[in-house]
Design a protein around this motif. Structure first.
Motif, PDB file in Angstrom:
ATOM      1  N   VAL A 157      44.874  43.380  47.839  1.00  0.00           N
ATOM      2  CA  VAL A 157      45.662  43.983  48.881  1.00  0.00           C
ATOM      3  C   VAL A 157      45.535  45.335  48.807  1.00  0.00           C
ATOM      4  O   VAL A 157      45.235  46.115  49.909  1.00  0.00           O
ATOM      5  CB  VAL A 157      47.139  43.538  48.990  1.00  0.00           C
ATOM      6  CG1 VAL A 157      47.929  44.216  49.976  1.00  0.00           C
ATOM      7  CG2 VAL A 157      47.329  41.993  48.712  1.00  0.00           C
ATOM      8  N   GLU A 158      45.901  46.156  47.772  1.00  0.00           N
ATOM      9  CA  GLU A 158      45.637  47.523  47.781  1.00  0.00           C
ATOM     10  C   GLU A 158      44.368  48.151  47.930  1.00  0.00           C
ATOM     11  O   GLU A 158      44.037  49.037  48.404  1.00  0.00           O
ATOM     12  CB  GLU A 158      46.524  47.988  46.788  1.00  0.00           C
ATOM     13  CG  GLU A 158      46.850  49.489  46.778  1.00  0.00           C
ATOM     14  CD  GLU A 158      47.777  49.690  45.452  1.00  0.00           C
ATOM     15  OE1 GLU A 158      47.592  51.074  45.024  1.00  0.00           O
ATOM     16  OE2 GLU A 158      48.616  48.910  45.131  1.00  0.00           O
ATOM     17  N   HIS A 159      43.409  47.430  46.924  1.00  0.00           N
ATOM     18  CA  HIS A 159      42.142  47.791  46.786  1.00  0.00           C
ATOM     19  C   HIS A 159      41.235  47.211  47.592  1.00  0.00           C
ATOM     20  O   HIS A 159      39.995  47.662  47.764  1.00  0.00           O
ATOM     21  CB  HIS A 159      41.793  48.121  45.345  1.00  0.00           C
ATOM     22  CG  HIS A 159      42.779  49.120  44.509  1.00  0.00           C
ATOM     23  ND1 HIS A 159      42.928  50.228  44.917  1.00  0.00           N
ATOM     24  CD2 HIS A 159      43.763  48.473  43.510  1.00  0.00           C
ATOM     25  CE1 HIS A 159      43.830  50.655  44.114  1.00  0.00           C
ATOM     26  NE2 HIS A 159      44.223  49.821  43.275  1.00  0.00           N
ATOM     27  N   GLY A 160      41.295  46.126  48.046  1.00  0.00           N
ATOM     28  CA  GLY A 160      40.422  45.269  48.745  1.00  0.00           C
ATOM     29  C   GLY A 160      38.981  44.964  47.882  1.00  0.00           C
ATOM     30  O   GLY A 160      37.855  44.728  48.440  1.00  0.00           O
ATOM     31  N   LEU A 161      39.264  44.756  46.559  1.00  0.00           N
ATOM     32  CA  LEU A 161      38.199  44.412  45.955  1.00  0.00           C
ATOM     33  C   LEU A 161      37.600  43.008  46.300  1.00  0.00           C
ATOM     34  O   LEU A 161      38.428  41.936  46.509  1.00  0.00           O
ATOM     35  CB  LEU A 161      38.627  44.565  44.484  1.00  0.00           C
ATOM     36  CG  LEU A 161      38.899  45.751  43.691  1.00  0.00           C
ATOM     37  CD1 LEU A 161      38.923  46.098  42.409  1.00  0.00           C
ATOM     38  CD2 LEU A 161      37.572  46.855  43.995  1.00  0.00           C
ATOM     39  N   PRO A 162      36.409  42.883  46.036  1.00  0.00           N
ATOM     40  CA  PRO A 162      35.852  41.371  46.158  1.00  0.00           C
ATOM     41  C   PRO A 162      36.446  40.652  45.062  1.00  0.00           C
ATOM     42  O   PRO A 162      35.395  40.371  44.283  1.00  0.00           O
ATOM     43  CB  PRO A 162      34.228  41.495  46.402  1.00  0.00           C
ATOM     44  CG  PRO A 162      34.103  42.873  45.869  1.00  0.00           C
ATOM     45  CD  PRO A 162      35.228  43.836  45.824  1.00  0.00           C
ATOM     46  N   LEU A 163      37.349  40.229  44.845  1.00  0.00           N
ATOM     47  CA  LEU A 163      37.828  39.273  43.852  1.00  0.00           C
ATOM     48  C   LEU A 163      37.440  37.695  43.908  1.00  0.00           C
ATOM     49  O   LEU A 163      38.010  37.258  44.982  1.00  0.00           O
ATOM     50  CB  LEU A 163      39.340  39.608  43.740  1.00  0.00           C
ATOM     51  CG  LEU A 163      40.126  39.305  42.274  1.00  0.00           C
ATOM     52  CD1 LEU A 163      39.336  40.075  41.027  1.00  0.00           C
ATOM     53  CD2 LEU A 163      41.203  39.485  42.263  1.00  0.00           C
ATOM     54  N   VAL A 164      36.503  37.280  42.883  1.00  0.00           N
ATOM     55  CA  VAL A 164      36.161  35.902  43.025  1.00  0.00           C
ATOM     56  C   VAL A 164      36.760  34.963  41.776  1.00  0.00           C
ATOM     57  O   VAL A 164      36.547  33.804  42.004  1.00  0.00           O
ATOM     58  CB  VAL A 164      34.772  35.896  43.330  1.00  0.00           C
ATOM     59  CG1 VAL A 164      34.056  36.449  44.520  1.00  0.00           C
ATOM     60  CG2 VAL A 164      33.989  36.322  41.856  1.00  0.00           C
ATOM     61  N   GLY A 165      37.218  35.590  40.742  1.00  0.00           N
ATOM     62  CA  GLY A 165      37.409  34.801  39.634  1.00  0.00           C
ATOM     63  C   GLY A 165      38.351  35.474  38.622  1.00  0.00           C
ATOM     64  O   GLY A 165      38.727  36.437  38.830  1.00  0.00           O
ATOM     65  N   LEU A 166      38.351  34.748  37.416  1.00  0.00           N
ATOM     66  CA  LEU A 166      39.011  35.173  36.096  1.00  0.00           C
ATOM     67  C   LEU A 166      38.321  34.877  35.033  1.00  0.00           C
ATOM     68  O   LEU A 166      37.364  34.203  34.732  1.00  0.00           O
ATOM     69  CB  LEU A 166      40.298  34.613  36.007  1.00  0.00           C
ATOM     70  CG  LEU A 166      41.252  34.581  37.081  1.00  0.00           C
ATOM     71  CD1 LEU A 166      42.851  33.582  36.807  1.00  0.00           C
ATOM     72  CD2 LEU A 166      41.968  36.102  37.531  1.00  0.00           C
ATOM     73  N   MET A 167      38.264  36.138  33.956  1.00  0.00           N
ATOM     74  CA  MET A 167      37.728  35.759  32.707  1.00  0.00           C
ATOM     75  C   MET A 167      38.610  35.894  31.678  1.00  0.00           C
ATOM     76  O   MET A 167      39.443  36.533  31.644  1.00  0.00           O
ATOM     77  CB  MET A 167      36.602  36.958  32.795  1.00  0.00           C
ATOM     78  CG  MET A 167      35.819  37.061  31.579  1.00  0.00           C
ATOM     79  SD  MET A 167      36.457  38.199  30.274  1.00  0.00           S
ATOM     80  CE  MET A 167      34.908  38.778  29.521  1.00  0.00           C
ATOM     81  N   CYS A 168      38.236  35.283  30.393  1.00  0.00           N
ATOM     82  CA  CYS A 168      39.094  35.349  29.341  1.00  0.00           C
ATOM     83  C   CYS A 168      38.285  35.155  27.895  1.00  0.00           C
ATOM     84  O   CYS A 168      37.274  34.813  28.164  1.00  0.00           O
ATOM     85  CB  CYS A 168      40.444  34.669  29.371  1.00  0.00           C
ATOM     86  SG  CYS A 168      39.752  32.923  28.894  1.00  0.00           S
TER      87      CYS A 168
END
Ligand code: PLP
Length: 227
Positions: A157-168
């Motif tokens: 919302v704040e940065h508008g990054l193209p977020l697609v997933g998670l990593m661990c």
């Protein structure tokens, strides 16, 4: 074919077969799983052997090492997809956005802000993953699970990054499956479709638990020899 080419090609085929078997066990389509070959620290000859065997998706954990290696290889293999899987310093975001197709290690607000700024400046938008420190290990990068919901929203919302997933990266001395399951639940809650989890020792477990991307180094290239 050189000995190194034969060895790396054989290892790649074996890893792919084990991914396919693990996917079948979980009634998943093996094509849903992307193998990321992690060539860090390896002699470039081994990375070239993987390229010759048809591997195109690679992971690097240091910006500087990747900068020294990939521009020349990419000139010969333009369809390579490069993932940053190691910690990113805020002052390296310019280089990272320019070089990588995917940045898997977004884990703090300052970095998210710097990445957004660089993406706007360069007009390049590499896919991003949020790294989650599922084991809450103090020495490890990644957002803590308790802070993950808020951080994911900040990235979007704040940065508008193209977020697609998670990593661990689960703790070395724990059963990784609990960590993989936690990551999957968190991703599902946020409608994120990609899960980068599983390394040489546990990628089959990760595939059974829903990984879409596994990061495999040693099982493809052999042991790393640090100088
Ligand atoms: C080095 C590394 C890998 C690959 O580890 P192997 O055990 O050699 O397969 C995977 N993920 C990350 C983040 C790494 O740094």
């Amino acid at each position: 074919m050189s000995d190194v080419e034969a060895e790396v090609a054989g290892n790649l085929a074996a890893v792919r077969a084990r991914i396919a078997a693990a996917a079948a066990e979980a009634e998943r389509d093996p094509d849903e799983v992307t193998l990321i070959a992690v060539g860090k620290v390896q002699p470039v000859e081994r990375v070239e052997a993987a390229l010759a065997a048809g591997q195109r998706v690679f992971g690097e954990n240091r910006v500087q090492e990747a900068q020294g290696k990939w521009p020349a290889l990419r000139a010969r293999y333009p369809d390579v997809e490069l993932h940053l899987i190691g910690p990113l310093q805020s002052n390296k975001t310019r280089e990272a956005v320019a070089l990588f197709d995917v940045i898997q290690t977004v884990d703090r607000p300052k970095l998210a802000a710097e990445l957004a700024k660089e993406m706007a400046r360069q007009g390049r938008r590499p896919d991003c993953y949020v790294q989650v420190n599922t084991g809450e290990e103090p020495q490890k990068a990644g957002v803590l699970p308790a802070d993950a919901d808020a951080f994911i929203e900040t990235c979007r919302v704040e940065h508008g990054l193209p977020l697609v997933g998670l990593m661990c990266i689960p703790p070395a001395d724990e059963d990784p499956t609990l960590h993989f399951a936690l990551l999957r639940e968190l991703a599902k809650r946020h409608g994120l479709t990609r899960l980068s989890m599983g390394m040489s020792g546990d990628y089959e477990d990760a595939v059974r638990l829903g990984a879409t991307h596994v990061r495999v180094g040693t099982a493809i290239f052999g042991a790393r020899h640090y100088e």
